[in-house]
Design a protein around this motif. Structure first.
Motif, PDB file in Angstrom:
ATOM      1  N   ALA A 120       0.831  -1.203   0.000  1.00 21.23           N
ATOM      2  CA  ALA A 120       0.000   0.000   0.000  1.00 21.23           C
ATOM      3  C   ALA A 120       0.870   1.259   0.000  1.00 21.23           C
ATOM      4  N   TYR A 121       1.962   1.243   0.753  1.00 26.82           N
ATOM      5  CA  TYR A 121       2.859   2.401   0.761  1.00 26.82           C
ATOM      6  C   TYR A 121       3.536   2.567  -0.596  1.00 26.82           C
ATOM      7  N   ARG A 122       3.914   1.455  -1.197  1.00 23.27           N
ATOM      8  CA  ARG A 122       4.563   1.495  -2.507  1.00 23.27           C
ATOM      9  C   ARG A 122       3.609   2.092  -3.557  1.00 23.27           C
ATOM     10  N   ALA A 123       2.346   1.720  -3.490  1.00 24.15           N
ATOM     11  CA  ALA A 123       1.365   2.248  -4.438  1.00 24.15           C
ATOM     12  C   ALA A 123       1.165   3.746  -4.247  1.00 24.15           C
ATOM     13  N   ALA A 124       1.151   4.211  -3.003  1.00 21.61           N
ATOM     14  CA  ALA A 124       0.993   5.641  -2.735  1.00 21.61           C
ATOM     15  C   ALA A 124       2.191   6.424  -3.257  1.00 21.61           C
ATOM     16  N   LEU A 125       3.395   5.891  -3.028  1.00 21.01           N
ATOM     17  CA  LEU A 125       4.594   6.549  -3.554  1.00 21.01           C
ATOM     18  C   LEU A 125       4.557   6.628  -5.074  1.00 21.01           C
ATOM     19  N   GLN A 126       4.137   5.556  -5.695  1.00 20.00           N
ATOM     20  CA  GLN A 126       4.065   5.526  -7.155  1.00 20.00           C
ATOM     21  C   GLN A 126       3.084   6.572  -7.675  1.00 20.00           C
ATOM     22  N   GLU A 127       1.954   6.728  -6.989  1.00 15.51           N
ATOM     23  CA  GLU A 127       0.974   7.734  -7.392  1.00 15.51           C
ATOM     24  C   GLU A 127       1.553   9.145  -7.274  1.00 15.51           C
ATOM     25  N   LEU A 128       2.267   9.431  -6.196  1.00 14.83           N
ATOM     26  CA  LEU A 128       2.870  10.755  -6.020  1.00 14.83           C
ATOM     27  C   LEU A 128       3.975  10.985  -7.046  1.00 14.83           C
ATOM     28  N   HIS A 129       4.735   9.929  -7.369  1.00 18.42           N
ATOM     29  CA  HIS A 129       5.749  10.033  -8.426  1.00 18.42           C
ATOM     30  C   HIS A 129       5.087  10.372  -9.762  1.00 18.42           C
ATOM     31  N   SER A 130       3.950   9.743 -10.037  1.00 23.81           N
ATOM     32  CA  SER A 130       3.284   9.964 -11.321  1.00 23.81           C
ATOM     33  C   SER A 130       2.825  11.411 -11.476  1.00 23.81           C
ATOM     34  N   GLN A 131       2.656  12.119 -10.349  1.00 21.60           N
ATOM     35  CA  GLN A 131       2.264  13.524 -10.380  1.00 21.60           C
ATOM     36  C   GLN A 131       3.474  14.452 -10.352  1.00 21.60           C
ATOM     37  N   ASN A 132       4.688  13.857 -10.437  1.00 21.79           N
ATOM     38  CA  ASN A 132       5.941  14.628 -10.430  1.00 21.79           C
ATOM     39  C   ASN A 132       6.077  15.489  -9.166  1.00 21.79           C
ATOM     40  N   LEU A 133       5.660  14.915  -8.048  1.00 21.82           N
ATOM     41  CA  LEU A 133       5.714  15.650  -6.787  1.00 21.82           C
ATOM     42  C   LEU A 133       6.863  15.204  -5.889  1.00 21.82           C
ATOM     43  N   VAL A 134       7.557  14.132  -6.262  1.00 14.58           N
ATOM     44  CA  VAL A 134       8.547  13.515  -5.382  1.00 14.58           C
ATOM     45  C   VAL A 134       9.956  13.713  -5.941  1.00 14.58           C
ATOM     46  N   TYR A 135      10.897  14.011  -5.072  1.00 16.74           N
ATOM     47  CA  TYR A 135      12.295  14.104  -5.509  1.00 16.74           C
ATOM     48  C   TYR A 135      13.233  13.566  -4.428  1.00 16.74           C
ATOM     49  N   ALA A 136      14.409  13.156  -4.878  1.00 19.38           N
ATOM     50  CA  ALA A 136      15.417  12.620  -3.964  1.00 19.38           C
ATOM     51  C   ALA A 136      16.140  13.760  -3.251  1.00 19.38           C
ATOM     52  N   CYS A 137      16.425  13.554  -1.968  1.00 23.20           N
ATOM     53  CA  CYS A 137      17.121  14.554  -1.166  1.00 23.20           C
ATOM     54  C   CYS A 137      18.307  13.889  -0.477  1.00 23.20           C
ATOM     55  N   ILE A 138      19.507  14.408  -0.740  1.00 24.03           N
ATOM     56  CA  ILE A 138      20.723  13.843  -0.146  1.00 24.03           C
ATOM     57  C   ILE A 138      21.207  14.657   1.052  1.00 24.03           C
ATOM     58  N   CYS A 139      20.438  15.647   1.454  1.00 20.31           N
ATOM     59  CA  CYS A 139      20.847  16.500   2.574  1.00 20.31           C
ATOM     60  C   CYS A 139      20.957  15.678   3.861  1.00 20.31           C
ATOM     61  N   THR A 140      22.041  15.890   4.570  1.00 18.02           N
ATOM     62  CA  THR A 140      22.222  15.243   5.870  1.00 18.02           C
ATOM     63  C   THR A 140      21.767  16.200   6.969  1.00 18.02           C
ATOM     64  N   ARG A 141      21.643  15.671   8.170  1.00 20.67           N
ATOM     65  CA  ARG A 141      21.284  16.537   9.296  1.00 20.67           C
ATOM     66  C   ARG A 141      22.324  17.634   9.504  1.00 20.67           C
ATOM     67  N   LYS A 142      23.589  17.285   9.267  1.00 21.30           N
ATOM     68  CA  LYS A 142      24.652  18.279   9.398  1.00 21.30           C
ATOM     69  C   LYS A 142      24.461  19.398   8.397  1.00 21.30           C
ATOM     70  N   THR A 143      24.119  19.048   7.160  1.00 18.51           N
ATOM     71  CA  THR A 143      23.879  20.054   6.129  1.00 18.51           C
ATOM     72  C   THR A 143      22.743  20.985   6.529  1.00 18.51           C
ATOM     73  N   LEU A 144      21.669  20.415   7.046  1.00 19.26           N
ATOM     74  CA  LEU A 144      20.503  21.216   7.415  1.00 19.26           C
ATOM     75  C   LEU A 144      20.787  22.069   8.645  1.00 19.26           C
TER      76      LEU A 144
END
Length: 313
Positions: free
Chosen positions: A95-119
């Motif tokens: 169910a979580y995988r399907a929700a992620l896929q739906e949000l990806h299909s809307q181009n709303l999701v992106y990868a973030c490499i920021c660490t806590r130190k960076t933030l």
């Protein structure tokens, strides 16, 4: 049609109302979590609805062996009997995988490499970023082999709702929260997304939980709308604090609920919930106390209160 479950009288469940309690198995229930469970239970039973139990066990590094079983036993000891089966987050990966896929299909999701130190460094350079993600990774491409979280893009559209106790709430997510994480760097689905998927799967119509989660609600409503899910009603009850004003939690080493005198503990919880239980019920059987509480439940007595001290060290 009226029926009895473990000695407690209530009417046939009305499927139009579905509430839930969703503890994390990071330790035994303490007084603050049992207080929230009781509020949620009373709200559901007073409306002749269903009350469901979910174990929020996705955060596996924090799970404590045996805690789930201990939570179920404590609820049973206090007469808080749930309907249907116990729902475990750890069994809902599809169910979580399907929700992620739906949000990806809307181009709303992106990868973030920021660490806590960076933030942290970003917050030092600009205090406006102390609680808001500054958007470092939005619009950038990163290798999938790089450790990363997944964030969802937010915007300037106001997200508003009316909480049954705390009144009208409105957030502009892009300004007040920024793009928030929906999948962590350790590949665990983040709370904000999991709770939305779970509440939809369980067909929850009203969420009763602690005031400390009020600010999370606009982010969850945002996800519900993007996923096409109905938005449940919300009721955020005051949190319970110790004599120093700190929220009772596992982080503050709150003790497990004492089950030696369940009637007295229930009476205390009803008092904390501002329900004014009669003193003569203090030593009554659990079933009698809960019957009184269901029939006399007045959540409006908690209106506009954020925290309640219990005087317990």
């Amino acid at each position: 049609m009226a029926r009895k479950t473990n000695g407690i009288t209530h009417h046939q469940a009305d499927n139009h109302y579905i509430g839930r309690f969703a503890p994390s198995p990071t330790g035994p229930l303490h007084l603050g979590s049992l207080y929230t469970a009781l509020a949620s239970y009373l709200q559901a039973r007073s409306r002749h609805g269903k009350w469901l139990l979910r174990i929020d066990d996705l955060d596996t590094p924090r799970n404590v062996p045996g805690a789930s079983e201990a939570i179920l036993q404590t609820l049973t000891d206090f007469g808080l009997h749930w309907d249907d089966w116990v729902y475990y987050q750890s069994e809902q990966s599809e169910a979580y995988r399907a929700a992620l896929q739906e949000l990806h299909s809307q181009n709303l999701v992106y990868a973030c490499i920021c660490t806590r130190k960076t933030l942290r460094q970003s917050a030092l350079e600009d205090p406006r970023h102390s609680n808001i993600y500054p958007g470092h990774c939005r619009g950038r491409q990163h290798s999938r082999n790089q450790p990363h979280a997944l964030r969802i893009e937010t915007d300037l559209t106001p997200v508003a709702f009316s909480d049954q106790l705390q009144g009208d709430v409105e957030h502009i997510l892009a300004r007040q929260h920024g793009d928030f994480i929906i999948k962590r760097r350790d590949r665990i689905i983040a709370y904000q997304l999991a709770v939305v998927v779970d509440d939809h799967a369980q067909q929850v119509t009203e969420v009763v939980r602690g005031f400390d989660l009020l600010d999370s609600t606009p982010s969850q409503i945002y996800l519900q709308r993007k996923l096409g899910f109905p938005v449940p009603r919300y009721m955020h009850v005051p949190i319970v604090t110790d004599s120093q004003g700190s929220k009772l939690s596992k982080q503050t080493h709150a003790e497990a609920v004492n089950t030696r005198n369940i009637g007295r503990t229930l009476h205390l919880l009803l008092t904390l919930l501002q329900q004014d239980p009669p003193r003569e019920l203090q030593n009554s059987p659990v079933e009698e106390l809960l019957n009184w509480a269901v029939h006399n439940w007045r959540p409006e007595k908690l209106r506009n209160i954020a925290a309640l001290g219990n005087g317990i060290d």
